[in-house]
Enzyme design. Structure first.
Site, PDB file in Angstrom:
ATOM      1  N   THR A  73       0.839  -1.204   0.000  1.00 36.78           N
ATOM      2  CA  THR A  73       0.000   0.000   0.000  1.00 36.78           C
ATOM      3  C   THR A  73       0.874   1.254   0.000  1.00 36.78           C
ATOM      4  OG1 THR A  73      -1.895  -1.066   1.038  1.00 36.78           O
ATOM      5  CG2 THR A  73      -1.681   1.316   1.355  1.00 36.78           C
ATOM      6  N   THR A 238      12.995   5.208  10.778  1.00 42.15           N
ATOM      7  CA  THR A 238      13.857   4.066  11.078  1.00 42.15           C
ATOM      8  C   THR A 238      13.363   2.827  10.352  1.00 42.15           C
ATOM      9  OG1 THR A 238      14.386   4.973  13.242  1.00 42.15           O
ATOM     10  CG2 THR A 238      14.761   2.612  12.947  1.00 42.15           C
ATOM     11  N   CYS A 326     -20.127  -8.182   0.173  1.00 39.89           N
ATOM     12  CA  CYS A 326     -20.736  -8.544   1.452  1.00 39.89           C
ATOM     13  C   CYS A 326     -19.768  -9.286   2.353  1.00 39.89           C
ATOM     14  CB  CYS A 326     -21.983  -9.384   1.226  1.00 39.89           C
ATOM     15  SG  CYS A 326     -23.350  -8.375   0.683  1.00 39.89           S
TER      16      CYS A 326
END
Lengths: 403, 126
Positions: A73, A238, A326
Site C-alpha cells: 500500500t 527508522t 458482502c
C-alpha cells in the site's frame, strides 16, 4: 477437523528459514542502521544492505534502486503520488487499468481533487487491458502509466511487456504493482521496462509490514513524508530491520524455489479446476485460462452467495477469499460501502452476481489431498445454499429458465 | 459459534435456518431485493383470523440476510397482522443480538419483506 488454507493471495505463511533469519534482529542484533558508527548499528546496516541485494536480485534491479517501505500500500502510494508530485510541471495526466488495487485507485483521489486527470483503461472479460488502447490513451501531458502485473482477485497476468514497450515508446513512466506476482512468477524490471515496481514480502512467505518500491535510477519522484534521509531520502523513518531481513531471505528462497513451486501449483490448480467443473453445475470460472497466477482458481456459482459459501467453507476448515462486497467489507460502516467488486464489474460480471465470487489461492505447502477434501465438501455446501435460494427455486420451476 | 463480527445467534440462524421453504396457498407473499449486494428475500405468510399462523422464507444472500429472514419468521408467527406491521428492522437485529453496521440493511430487507407480504395479503383479501 482438517484445516486447509487456500487464501495465499491475501497472505502466505512465514517460511521457517525466514523466521530463523530475522529472529536475531529482534534480540541480540537490535541496532538502528542509522547509528552505524557503533557495532550494533553496523550489524543492522549490513543486514539491510544484504537484504536489499537479494530483493534487487529477485526483480533484476540494482540494490540502489530498491526503496524499503511498510508494504504494498505504501509502495503504491509512493509511486503514484510521488511521481505526480515530481512531474506536475510536465503534465497532470495518469493512466491506470480499471482493475488496479485500491491502494492505487484510492491514491488517485486526492490527485483528482488537485486537478489531475485520470484515464481508466477497461479490461476484457479475462481481465486483460488492450496495449493498443493504452497507446491511444497516452497524451502529451501523460506522466505515468500504472498497470498491475497480476490481479489478486481473478489471477490474470497482464501483458506487462507490451505496457512497458508503450511507456518507453511514449517516454512515460511505467509503474507496475507486482504484489501478487513477485516471488511466484519471474519479475524482470528490465524486460518489463518498468520504472517503478511494487513488492510485498508477506505475499511470498516473508513477514508482514515489509515492502519495497523499485525506483529506476533517474526516475523523478518526491517523498511522501518528511523526516530523516533513510532509503535515499525517499522514505524517512527508522527501517523495519527484522521485516527487511526477512524480506531479503524470502526473496532468496523465492529465487531458488519459484520454478518448482509453480509447476506443483499448476498441477493443484488443474486438479481443483477440473474437479469443480465436474462436480458443480452453474459454475463460472473468472480470469484468463492460461495467463494466470499458478495455484489460483477463481469462480462464481449461480444462485449461491459468496459470503455464505465462505462461512460454510470456514466451518468445514477451509479458508478462502471472496471478491464479494458482502464478505470483504464486513467491517464497513454502512451500506454505501457494499458495492460489488470493481474487478468483477470490470470483466462484465453483473453486479448482483458479483457477490458469488470465490478465490482459492494455493501455496507452497498445499497438497493434492487438500484439494480432494475441498472437492468433497463443495457440492454439499452449494446444494444447501441452492435449496434456500428463491432464484434457484424459480429456475427449477421454470424448467431451466432464468428470471 | 460466532464468526468474525457475527453473534452466536446470527450463526445459529444461518447454520440452522428456521422455516425455510414455500407455502403453496400463502395468504400473502413479499419479495424484496437489495441491488447493492444482490440479496433477495421472499417471504410467505399464512393468515387465519387476522393472525399469522405460518411463515416461510427463501433467501439468496449473505449470513446476515439468511439469519434475518429466519429470525423474522420466528418473530411474526402467532402475531396479529397489526402487530406484525409494527415490527422494525431494529427488532430483527436486536433479536439476533445485533448485526455489524454494514449488515443492518439485511434486517431492513426483512422489515420490507414482511410489510410487502402483508400488503399482498390485504390486496388478496379485498
Amino acid at each position: 477437523m482438517k484445516k486447509v488454507f487456500f487464501d495465499h493471495i491475501s497472505t502466505t505463511p512465514l517460511h521457517p528459514d525466514v523466521l530463523d533469519a530475522l529472529l536475531p534482529f529482534f534480540v541480540g542484533q537490535y541496532g538502528n542502521p542509522s547509528s552505524h558508527i557503533h557495532e550494533q548499528g553496523q550489524l543492522a546496516l549490513r543486514a539491510i544492505e544484504g537484504a536489499r541485494e537479494k530483493v534487487a536480485g529477485l526483480i533484476h534491479a540494482t540494490p540502489e534502486e530498491v526503496v524499503f517501505t511498510s508494504g504494498a500500500t505504501e509502495s503504491n502510494n509512493l509511486a503514484v503520488k510521488g511521481v505526480a508530485g515530481a512531474m506536475k510541471k510536465k503534465g497532470m495526466h495518469i493512466i491506470v487499468s480499471e482493475v488496479e488495487h485500491f491502494s492505487v485507485l484510492n491514491a488517485l483521489i486526492p490527485l483528482i481533487n488537485e486537478g489531475y486527470e485520470i484515464t481508466y483503461l477497461p479490461v476484457d472479460r479475462h481481465g486483460l487491458i488492450d496495449p493498443e488502447e493504452l497507446r491511444q490513451s497516452v497524451r502529451d501531458d501523460t506522466i505515468l502509466i500504472s498497470v498491475m502485473h497480476a490481479n489478486s482477485e481473478i489471477g490474470t497476468i497482464m501483458p506487462v511487456l507490451e505496457v512497458g514497450a508503450v511507456a518507453r515508446e511514449k517516454d512515460v513512466y511505467f509503474h507496475c504493482d507486482a504484489t501478487a506476482s513477485a516471488g511466484h512468477i519471474p519479475v524482470d524490471v528490465e524486460r518489463m521496462g518498468a520504472d517503478l515496481l511494487t513488492l510485498s514480502a508477506h505475499n511470498f512467505y516473508g513477514p508482514k509490514g515489509a515492502g519495497a518500491l523499485f525506483v529506476r535510477k533517474g526516475t523523478r519522484i518526491a517523498p511522501l513524508q518528511e523526516g530523516g534521509f533513510q532509503e535515499g531520502g525517499l522514505r524517512a523513518g527508522t527501517e523495519n530491520v527484522t521485516g527487511i531481513v526477512g524480506f531479503g531471505k524470502a526473496a532468496e528462497i523465492a529465487m531458488d524455489e519459484m520454478e518448482e513451486d509453480a509447476l506443483r501449483l499448476r498441477d493443484l490448480e488443474q486438479q481443483l479446476r477440473e474437479g469443480l467443473k465436474n462436480r458443480i453445475s452453474h459454475i463460472h470460472f473468472t480470469g484468463h485460462e492460461v495467463s494466470r497466477l499458478p495455484g489460483h482458481v477463481s469462480f462464481w456459482i449461480e444462485f449461491a452467495e459468496g459470503e455464505s459459501l465462505l462461512i460454510y467453507l470456514n466451518i468445514n476448515g477451509v479458508m478462502a477469499a471472496s471478491g464479494s462486497a458482502c464478505s470483504s467489507n464486513l467491517k464497513a460502516q454502512d451500506e454505501e460501502d457494499l458495492v460489488a467488486s470493481h474487478v468483477l464489474k470490470a470483466i462484465g460480471v453483473p453486479s448482483d452476481i458479483c457477490t458469488g465470487s470465490i478465490t482459492f489461492s494455493m501455496g507452497k505447502w498445499n497438497r493434492p489431498d487438500e484439494v480432494d477434501y475441498v472437492l468433497e465438501i463443495m457440492p454439499g455446501i452449494v446444494q444447501r445454499l441452492w435449496e434456500i435460494s428463491p432464484s434457484y427455486s424459480d429456475y427449477l420451476k421454470s424448467g431451466g429458465v432464468r428470471r | 459459534m460466532s464468526i468474525g463480527p457475527y453473534s452466536e445467534k446470527v450463526m445459529d440462524h444461518f447454520m440452522n435456518p428456521r422455516n425455510v421453504g414455500e407455502i403453496d396457498d400463502a395468504s400473502g407473499v413479499g419479495e424484496v431485493g437489495n441491488p447493492a449486494c444482490g440479496d433477495m428475500m421472499r417471504l410467505f405468510i399464512k393468515v387465519e383470523d387476522n393472525v399469522v399462523t405460518d411463515a416461510k422464507f427463501m433467501t439468496f444472500g449473505c449470513g446476515a440476510a439468511i439469519a434475518s429472514s429466519s429470525m423474522l419468521t420466528e418473530i411474526i408467527k402467532g402475531k396479529t397482522v397489526d402487530e406484525v406491521l409494527t415490527i422494525t428492522n431494529e427488532n430483527v437485529a436486536e433479536a439476533l443480538d445485533g448485526l455489524p453496521p454494514a449488515k443492518i440493511h439485511c434486517s431492513v430487507m426483512a422489515e420490507e419483506a414482511v410489510k410487502a407480504a402483508i400488503e399482498d395479503y390485504r390486496k388478496k383479501a379485498v
